[in-house]
Design a protein around this motif. Structure first.
Motif, mmCIF file in Angstrom:
data_model
loop_
_atom_site.group_PDB
_atom_site.id
_atom_site.type_symbol
_atom_site.label_atom_id
_atom_site.label_comp_id
_atom_site.label_asym_id
_atom_site.label_seq_id
_atom_site.Cartn_x
_atom_site.Cartn_y
_atom_site.Cartn_z
ATOM 1 N N ILE A 1 0.844 -1.208 0.000
ATOM 2 C CA ILE A 1 0.000 0.000 0.000
ATOM 3 C C ILE A 1 0.875 1.251 0.000
ATOM 4 C CG2 ILE A 1 -1.702 1.301 1.365
ATOM 5 C CD1 ILE A 1 -2.268 -1.596 2.663
ATOM 6 N N SER B 1 -2.872 11.406 3.252
ATOM 7 C CA SER B 1 -3.987 10.774 3.965
ATOM 8 C C SER B 1 -4.863 9.892 3.083
ATOM 9 C CB SER B 1 -4.873 11.826 4.641
ATOM 10 O OG SER B 1 -4.135 12.462 5.647
ATOM 11 N N SER C 1 -4.876 6.071 0.811
ATOM 12 C CA SER C 1 -4.152 4.816 0.639
ATOM 13 C C SER C 1 -4.442 4.279 -0.745
ATOM 14 C CB SER C 1 -4.605 3.819 1.699
ATOM 15 O OG SER C 1 -6.017 3.714 1.698
ATOM 16 N N GLU D 1 -3.376 0.928 -3.696
ATOM 17 C CA GLU D 1 -2.744 -0.382 -3.896
ATOM 18 C C GLU D 1 -1.461 -0.236 -4.710
ATOM 19 O OE1 GLU D 1 -5.475 -3.603 -5.041
ATOM 20 O OE2 GLU D 1 -4.127 -3.963 -6.721
ATOM 21 N N ILE E 1 -4.610 -10.445 -3.002
ATOM 22 C CA ILE E 1 -4.404 -9.895 -4.350
ATOM 23 C C ILE E 1 -2.921 -9.852 -4.725
ATOM 24 C CG2 ILE E 1 -4.207 -7.427 -3.820
ATOM 25 C CD1 ILE E 1 -6.440 -7.055 -5.963
ATOM 26 N N TYR E 2 -2.067 -9.592 -3.733
ATOM 27 C CA TYR E 2 -0.633 -9.456 -4.020
ATOM 28 C C TYR E 2 -0.037 -10.805 -4.420
ATOM 29 C CZ TYR E 2 -1.661 -5.167 -1.608
ATOM 30 O OH TYR E 2 -2.234 -3.992 -1.248
ATOM 31 N N ARG F 1 3.351 0.669 2.979
ATOM 32 C CA ARG F 1 3.253 -0.482 3.885
ATOM 33 C C ARG F 1 3.724 -1.703 3.114
ATOM 34 N NH1 ARG F 1 -1.852 -0.326 7.149
ATOM 35 N NH2 ARG F 1 -0.500 1.124 8.245
ATOM 36 N N ASN G 1 -9.341 -5.759 -2.737
ATOM 37 C CA ASN G 1 -8.104 -5.847 -1.979
ATOM 38 C C ASN G 1 -8.430 -5.622 -0.508
ATOM 39 O OD1 ASN G 1 -5.648 -5.572 -0.756
ATOM 40 N ND2 ASN G 1 -4.747 -4.411 -2.434
ATOM 41 N N MET H 1 -6.573 -5.777 2.048
ATOM 42 C CA MET H 1 -5.505 -5.225 2.886
ATOM 43 C C MET H 1 -5.462 -3.687 2.868
ATOM 44 S SD MET H 1 -3.988 -7.710 4.433
ATOM 45 C CE MET H 1 -2.298 -7.316 4.903
ATOM 46 N N ILE H 2 -6.263 -3.079 2.005
ATOM 47 C CA ILE H 2 -6.221 -1.614 1.895
ATOM 48 C C ILE H 2 -7.101 -0.958 2.958
ATOM 49 C CG2 ILE H 2 -6.747 0.370 0.437
ATOM 50 C CD1 ILE H 2 -5.010 -0.809 -1.387
ATOM 51 N N PRO H 3 -6.512 -0.180 3.851
ATOM 52 C CA PRO H 3 -7.318 0.519 4.861
ATOM 53 C C PRO H 3 -7.855 1.836 4.302
ATOM 54 C CG PRO H 3 -4.989 0.915 5.271
ATOM 55 C CD PRO H 3 -5.074 0.128 3.985
ATOM 56 N N LYS H 4 -8.949 2.276 4.873
ATOM 57 C CA LYS H 4 -9.548 3.546 4.418
ATOM 58 C C LYS H 4 -9.426 4.590 5.532
ATOM 59 C CE LYS H 4 -11.223 2.360 0.337
ATOM 60 N NZ LYS H 4 -9.909 1.804 0.004
ATOM 61 N N PRO H 5 -9.200 5.838 5.146
ATOM 62 C CA PRO H 5 -9.069 6.881 6.177
ATOM 63 C C PRO H 5 -10.428 7.244 6.796
ATOM 64 C CG PRO H 5 -8.864 7.839 3.965
ATOM 65 C CD PRO H 5 -9.002 6.354 3.782
ATOM 66 N N SER I 1 -4.755 1.618 11.797
ATOM 67 C CA SER I 1 -3.361 1.912 11.478
ATOM 68 C C SER I 1 -3.096 3.384 11.269
ATOM 69 C CB SER I 1 -2.888 1.132 10.255
ATOM 70 O OG SER I 1 -3.565 1.533 9.093
ATOM 71 N N PHE J 1 -6.485 5.266 9.819
ATOM 72 C CA PHE J 1 -6.821 4.288 8.769
ATOM 73 C C PHE J 1 -7.432 3.041 9.390
ATOM 74 C CE2 PHE J 1 -4.054 7.043 6.456
ATOM 75 C CZ PHE J 1 -4.501 6.953 5.143
#
Lengths: 562, 262
Positions: A297, A302, A304, A306, A343-344, A482, B3, B5-9, B42, B85
């Protein structure tokens, strides 16, 4: 209809069209042929635009034909193909040699070549028509019609199909598209313009049809085996490298973990001679599809996002059966566990194809037979790498064309049938057995002996655990990424929470956890017939404390029986 | 493909400072969550950690965080208007439907109150759905007491025993939570469940004491905490036996939990 009659029909229809076109090109239209043509029904297909348009225009011409048509067509034939009358020498000469030789002459290389090909089928132009040269379009088309007929008689004969696609590649498609362009330019009648379109479109389509049919027939008949030289294999490798990154165990001199020794790990190769066969590789191939460190990531302002996979090429890995079986464990964890697909992992894994290195002997620390991972059929190509000669079995349609010109050979890959090391798996059949396994004093032996370096997991092809780590680009912002990096259950921090609680407190407990995961938990959870250990022996090779995992399993099993 | 693993703010809207080391952060969030679930929270550069939902309401979720590690320390630097996040919710939940129309005993130690708090709020607002609720909450000392306002409210709704491990103070009992278990008259309950959440040692001794008081294993539910780097069954850190705490937990019936040997 079954596949056999589908192919038979296809061969007949292809032959008919080749013969029809041949007849049109061989001489001027005669009234009878023209009449019969009027009665023909042309296929209304949209597989190929030139072909479709050509048929439409031909039908329009035939429907609106004047009574002088035969004469008109004869004049156009003479002008277009024979450069007669007021053509100023501009014509579509229907000979391959004219289109492929430097000075546009007849009876050049192409002519000699097709004569030879006809001869190899026992044909001479006397069989067909003696008025024209062998590389006349009509004769080349007639030759294709003949091969179609032969293929219809023996649809399993790949050679016949391949000789057709070869003849198209090396001859007809080499010049006829240009020839047809000239016909469209020089012909006056819609008739010959339409025929040119049909010819051009049909040859293009037929080439695609042949590839499909060859694939289907090969699939139907199983895999193909070939014998080739190392040099030839390297040429194929060069071809492959255009679309693939090709990895194999490769030697890195004096880079080994133990002083002066060499390191053998997976890396891209330029020659099959780079592939290390005499020792087990120090590392498994997993770093190719599950990198040691991988950005997941990006954080920016602020937000995020992929990470992007920069790799565009697909991946070929030369691997032994143990390692090919090992990827199944990673697949279970990353693609199945918990119903989430990672996904990775998936985006790299989807690119991977295996070229199986035949492994008949194994190495000193191997125990693949005990783990049931000595065999696999999960490969695209199997290879037996000899000094000068290589045997291959090609199973994946994708690679058929690459090897199709090689010498056929008998080759059935063999597998390790027994290892020096034999491992007896523990008998755990009840909750009581499991409790006993957890409570064994034996694990305490590893409290001191194991130093918790995690090397065993690093070299393992089935270990999948990771940590996530954040990296920032500057101290003053939170922009950064990350990553995930390999971890190991043998590290003292593996179960340590932020609050300072470590749930497994000794190396012995870690060893117990790892061993049970490898030979009990994984199989129980996923209900597979395979354990999370393929017996590759790398952990034994790696351990700085000379702990042998095969010995650990054996002692564990003995303890369970006490 | 999603996905995971992607965190959102998410924006922090309130910060409630319970103690020097324990804050509750309210974040703007419309997610539906079940009682006992958690999120991966996070801060870029510091990392991720699993944190239970300790409160929820219209358009917000609350997380009660104890300052113990790098992430939680980083979170303590955040204020109203800042971004955190999040990804989740993860994990199973308390079987609230099973608890309904029975007696319920909830025993918590310290921040162990956080994962059960939304359930306590639910029964506080829906008292007709429970025959009786008994809450035993232990804290180390007066400085460690959390959720004082909520506890005051619960005292009106349920039988609440608040205890301090090491000191005496008005409104509090003294001693470990285990010492108060005998005050619950399990023999008078026809049907009941017990929930135990707290530090590992507290859970260990509390379940032991419950069993000694004749509570059947199958009536006890625990929520356990483990290290997690993914919360979706990939990183391997929370695996115990063939169980992944993030997937099958964090809430377990004691009949299963007792066999979980790390």
């Amino acid at each position: 209809m079954d596949m056999r009659s589908d192919i038979l029909n296809l061969m007949k229809n292809r032959g008919d069209l080749y013969r029809f076109l041949s007849k049109v090109y061989i001489k001027e239209m005669d009234p009878a042929f023209l009449d019969s043509m009027k009665a023909m029904s042309f296929p209304n297909i949209s597989l190929e635009s030139d072909l479709e348009e050509g048929f439409k225009e031909l039908k329009e011409y035939l429907d609106n034909m004047s009574k002088d048509a035969v004469d008109d067509l004869a004049a156009d034939y003479a002008k277009t193909f024979l450069s007669a009358g007021i053509s100023n020498g501009s014509a579509a000469f229907p000979y391959e040699s004219v289109y492929t030789s430097k000075d546009r002459l007849v009876m050049q290389e192409a002519w000699a070549d097709v004569r030879e090909i006809y001869a190899s089928y026992g044909l001479s132009k006397g069989n067909v028509n003696s008025d024209v040269l062998e590389d006349h379009i009509a004769l080349e088309l007639e030759f294709m019609a003949l091969l179609c007929k032969k293929s219809a008689e023996d649809i399993d004969e790949i050679k016949l199909l391949r000789s057709q696609s070869d003849f198209l590649d090396n001859h007809l498609l080499n010049w006829v598209p240009d020839f047809c362009k000239d016909v469209e330019e020089y012909a006056e009648t819609k008739f010959y313009k339409a025929i040119a379109k049909i010819t051009k479109g049909f040859l293009k389509l037929d080439r695609q049809i042949l590839d499909k049919v060859i694939d289907i027939v090969i699939e139907k008949n199983g895999s193909r085996c070939y014998s080739l030289s190392t040099d030839r294999m390297d040429q194929i490798l060069k071809q492959l490298k255009k679309n693939y990154r090709v990895y194999a165990p490769k030697r890195f001199e004096k880079r080994g973990p133990k002083g002066d020794s060499d390191l053998v790990r997976y890396a891209e190769i330029d020659s099959v001679k780079d592939i290390v066969l005499d020792v087990q590789s120090d590392f498994s191939p997993k770093e190719i599809y599950y990198p040691i460190s991988q950005t997941m990531i990006y954080f920016e302002n602020s937000h995020s996002s992929e990470s992007i996979l920069k790799e565009e090429k697909d991946i070929i890995i030369f691997a032994r059966p143990c390692d090919i079986n090992g990827i199944e464990s990673l697949d279970k964890i990353f693609l199945e566990n918990g119903g989430y697909a990672d996904i990775y992992y998936k985006r790299l894994r989807d690119k991977v194809k295996f070229f199986m290195i035949e492994c008949k002997e194994g190495f000193e620390d191997c125990f693949c037979v005990s783990m049931g991972s000595n065999k696999t059929d999960n490969y695209s190509v199997a290879v037996r790498l000899g000094e000068d000669n290589i045997l291959v079995e090609v199973k994946d349609v994708e690679f058929f064309s690459l090897f199709r010109d090689e010498k056929s050979a008998d080759f059935t890959p063999m597998f390790v049938e027994s290892n020096k090391k034999v491992v007896k798996l523990p008998k755990i059949e009840s909750d009581e057995d499991l409790k006993k396994a957890y409570g064994l004093e034996f694990w305490k032996n590893y409290d001191e002996k194991c130093i918790g370096c995690g090397g065993c997991c690093t070299v393992c092809g089935t270990c999948s655990c990771f940590d996530t780590v954040d990296v920032i680009y500057s101290d003053t912002s939170t922009d950064g990424e990350r990553k995930r990096v390999w971890s190991s259950c043998m590290l003292d921090t593996f179960t340590l929470t932020a609050g300072g609680k470590r749930f497994r407190e000794t190396n012995g407990e870690n060893m117990r956890f790892r061993t049970l995961h490898k030979v009990y938990d994984f199989k129980k959870r996923f209900g597979t017939d395979r354990h999370m250990c393929v017996g590759c022996g790398r952990c034994d090779m790696r351990c700085p404390q000379d702990i042998s995992f095969s010995d650990t399993i054996n002692t564990f099993s003995e303890e369970m029986e006490l | 493909m999603k996905n995971v693993m992607i965190p959102k703010p998410h924006e922090i809207t309130h910060v409630i400072k319970h103690t020097k080391a324990e804050y509750t952060f309210r974040v703007a969030c419309d997610d539906e969550t079940k009682h006992g679930q958690f999120y991966m929270l996070s801060i870029p550069k510091i990392g991720e950690a699993p944190i239970s939902v300790s409160g929820k309401g219209d358009g917000y979720l609350e997380f009660t965080i104890r300052k113990v590690g790098r992430l939680t320390e980083g979170v303590f630097g955040l204020d109203v208007g800042d971004t955190i996040f999040m990804r989740g919710p993860y994990g199973n939940s308390f079987p609230v439907e099973d608890f309904e129309n029975k007696h319920l005993v909830v025993i918590t130690g310290g921040t162990g109150m956080a994962p059960v708090k939304t359930m306590l709020d639910y029964f506080s607002e829906n008292q007709d759905k429970i025959k009786s609720l008994h809450l035993i909450s232990g804290f180390r000392d007066l400085d460690c007491v959390l959720f004082t306002d909520e506890i005051d409210k619960y005292k009106c709704d349920f039988n609440v025993i608040c205890s301090l491990d090491n000191m005496e103070a008005p409104g509090f009992h003294k001693g470990l939570v285990t010492e108060h278990i005998k005050k619950i008259h399990f023999d008078t309950f026809d049907e009941y469940s017990v929930v135990v959440v707290g530090p590992p040692l507290m859970m260990h001794f509390t379940t032991k004491e419950l069993l000694a008081n004749g509570v059947d294993e199958s009536r006890i539910w625990v929520s356990i905490e483990r290290k997690m780097h993914c919360a979706v069954g990939k990183c391997g850190h929370c695996k115990i036996n063939d169980t992944y705490v993030c997937l099958e937990g964090p809430i377990f019936n004691y009949t299963d939990a007792k066999d979980l040997i790390d």
